[in-house]
Write an enzyme that holds these catalytic residues in place. Structure first.
Site, PDB file in Angstrom:
ATOM      1  N   HIS A  61     -58.157 -56.120 -72.765  1.00 57.84           N
ATOM      2  CA  HIS A  61     -57.597 -55.121 -72.610  1.00 57.84           C
ATOM      3  C   HIS A  61     -55.984 -54.623 -72.618  1.00 57.84           C
ATOM      4  O   HIS A  61     -55.143 -55.896 -73.041  1.00 57.84           O
ATOM      5  CB  HIS A  61     -58.010 -55.687 -70.921  1.00 57.84           C
ATOM      6  N   HIS A  63     -53.470 -53.745 -70.190  1.00 63.50           N
ATOM      7  CA  HIS A  63     -53.279 -54.121 -68.768  1.00 63.50           C
ATOM      8  C   HIS A  63     -51.707 -54.513 -69.764  1.00 63.50           C
ATOM      9  O   HIS A  63     -51.531 -55.065 -70.728  1.00 63.50           O
ATOM     10  CB  HIS A  63     -53.085 -55.292 -68.216  1.00 63.50           C
ATOM     11  N   ASP A  65     -49.172 -56.701 -69.573  1.00 64.98           N
ATOM     12  CA  ASP A  65     -48.955 -58.133 -69.147  1.00 64.98           C
ATOM     13  C   ASP A  65     -49.821 -58.836 -70.467  1.00 64.98           C
ATOM     14  O   ASP A  65     -49.393 -59.751 -70.860  1.00 64.98           O
ATOM     15  CB  ASP A  65     -49.157 -58.937 -68.014  1.00 64.98           C
ATOM     16  N   HIS A  66     -50.527 -58.204 -71.336  1.00 63.56           N
ATOM     17  CA  HIS A  66     -51.590 -58.457 -72.572  1.00 63.56           C
ATOM     18  C   HIS A  66     -51.492 -57.909 -73.672  1.00 63.56           C
ATOM     19  O   HIS A  66     -51.631 -58.538 -74.721  1.00 63.56           O
ATOM     20  CB  HIS A  66     -52.944 -58.561 -72.308  1.00 63.56           C
ATOM     21  N   ASP A 206     -58.729 -61.931 -65.944  1.00 63.91           N
ATOM     22  CA  ASP A 206     -58.559 -60.574 -65.561  1.00 63.91           C
ATOM     23  C   ASP A 206     -60.333 -60.387 -65.377  1.00 63.91           C
ATOM     24  O   ASP A 206     -59.959 -59.331 -66.204  1.00 63.91           O
ATOM     25  CB  ASP A 206     -57.987 -59.908 -66.449  1.00 63.91           C
ATOM     26  N   HIS A 265     -53.489 -67.586 -66.041  1.00 67.22           N
ATOM     27  CA  HIS A 265     -53.059 -66.986 -65.606  1.00 67.22           C
ATOM     28  C   HIS A 265     -52.748 -66.392 -64.329  1.00 67.22           C
ATOM     29  O   HIS A 265     -52.876 -65.803 -63.550  1.00 67.22           O
ATOM     30  CB  HIS A 265     -53.992 -65.566 -66.423  1.00 67.22           C
TER      31      HIS A 265
END
Length: 328
Positions: A61, A63, A65-66, A206, A265
């Site tokens: 996705h 976000h 942090d990815h 997530d 994570h």
């Protein structure tokens, strides 16, 4: 052999002892990266792997942090004089997101192709393996991924000899080619046994637990799953922000019948994940609170495992002596 390295295990923000969640797999000359948060390049450097040969990057996705490490990764690839095309796979909006990030990486010496996932699941076929994306349950559109290496049946020597096929043609049949010899047609199924068990690694972060995860992770050799929270009092927080607890990940692993479970994570506040593994291992004894750099070579059934003193064997044993020790 499918080589898998969990480059980083952190969620939300990189820490001095924990990079953001990212995984890299290598098979048959191909390198696949899943997620590319800030610090992924450093994690690769610490592993001793190069970003130049990465062929495919999958994003769960969008976000930060990815995906926030992508511009720097692209620039590093370009500075390494890469010219081979790069394939990016991700949810709807990937092209727009990558275009925005590339404002600071506008010129590259290699083409970048963005493929947006259609629907709740989609399969992407490559030579010798495929990647399957499947929708999970986060507060934005998010996908998990399985990398699957298929394995053909064993060549049946006796059948080939009984059919009078000359030895020089065996390899072509074994590789799936149909042959016409002296007016007779020979197909691979005439000399090949049934398909054998391949290799499979499933990765998801997530998300809340879903039936889709159980279905897509079924019988995986390795299941890498988010464990945002290990503390017993964080269940409601996990539900609110659509993340997962250690115990929920363990239950998914048990139901899916996977061989190994690596948790990843982690919340930045979760300094010592190992402290919360007791209950997890009661549910799934093969669970590991993974640390940055943890690596495994997944082997086909019947293949020889690395010897006890080999570098490959030592790699997995040594993986948990990584940066997280700095926090002690």
């Amino acid at each position: 052999m499918l080589e898998v390295c969990l480059l980083g295990t952190g969620g939300m923000m990189p820490l001095p002892y924990r990079w953001l969640t990212s995984m890299m797999a290598r098979y048959n000359g191909k390198s696949i990266l899943i997620d590319c948060g800030e610090g992924t390049q450093i994690a690769l450097k610490e592993k001793g792997w190069s970003p130049k040969p990465i062929d495919i990057i999958c994003f769960t996705h969008f976000h930060a942090d990815h995906i926030s490490g992508l511009p720097g990764m692209l620039l590093t690839m370009g500075n390494a004089e890469r010219t081979e095309p790069l394939l990016l796979i991700g949810p709807k909006g990937l092209t727009k997101t990558v275009s925005a990030l590339r404002v600071i990486a506008p010129e590259l010496p290699f083409p970048v192709t963005c493929v947006e996932i259609e629907g709740s699941e989609q399969r992407f076929a490559f030579e010798g393996f495929y990647i399957e994306a499947f929708r999970v349950n986060h507060n934005v559109t998010c996908y998990g991924y399985s990398i699957v290496v298929e394995r053909a049946g064993k060549f049946q020597l006796e059948k080939a000899e009984s059919l009078g096929i000359e030895k020089r043609y065996w390899n072509r049949l074994q590789k799936g080619e149909t042959l016409t010899l002296d007016g007779k047609v020979y197909t691979p199924d005439m000399v090949m046994g049934g398909a054998r068990k391949g290799l499979k690694v499933t990765y998801c972060t997530d998300t809340r637990p879903t039936e889709g995860i159980v279905e897509h992770a079924a019988d995986a050799d390795l299941f890498i799953c988010e464990g945002m929270y290990g503390e017993p009092d964080k269940q409601e927080k996990a539900k609110e922000y659509k993340h997962m607890t250690f115990l929920e990940a363990a239950n998914l692993a048990k139901r899916a019948g996977v061989r190994k479970l690596w948790l990843t994570h982690y919340s930045p506040s979760l300094v010592r994940p190992e402290d919360f593994m007791g209950g997890v291992r009661k549910i799934f004894p093969g669970a590991v609170a993974a640390k940055d750099g943890r690596t495994v070579d997944l082997l086909f059934d019947g293949e020889d495992a690395p010897s006890e003193g080999s570098a490959e064997c030592a790699a997995e044993k040594a993986a948990d002596s990584g940066k997280e020790q700095d926090s002690k």
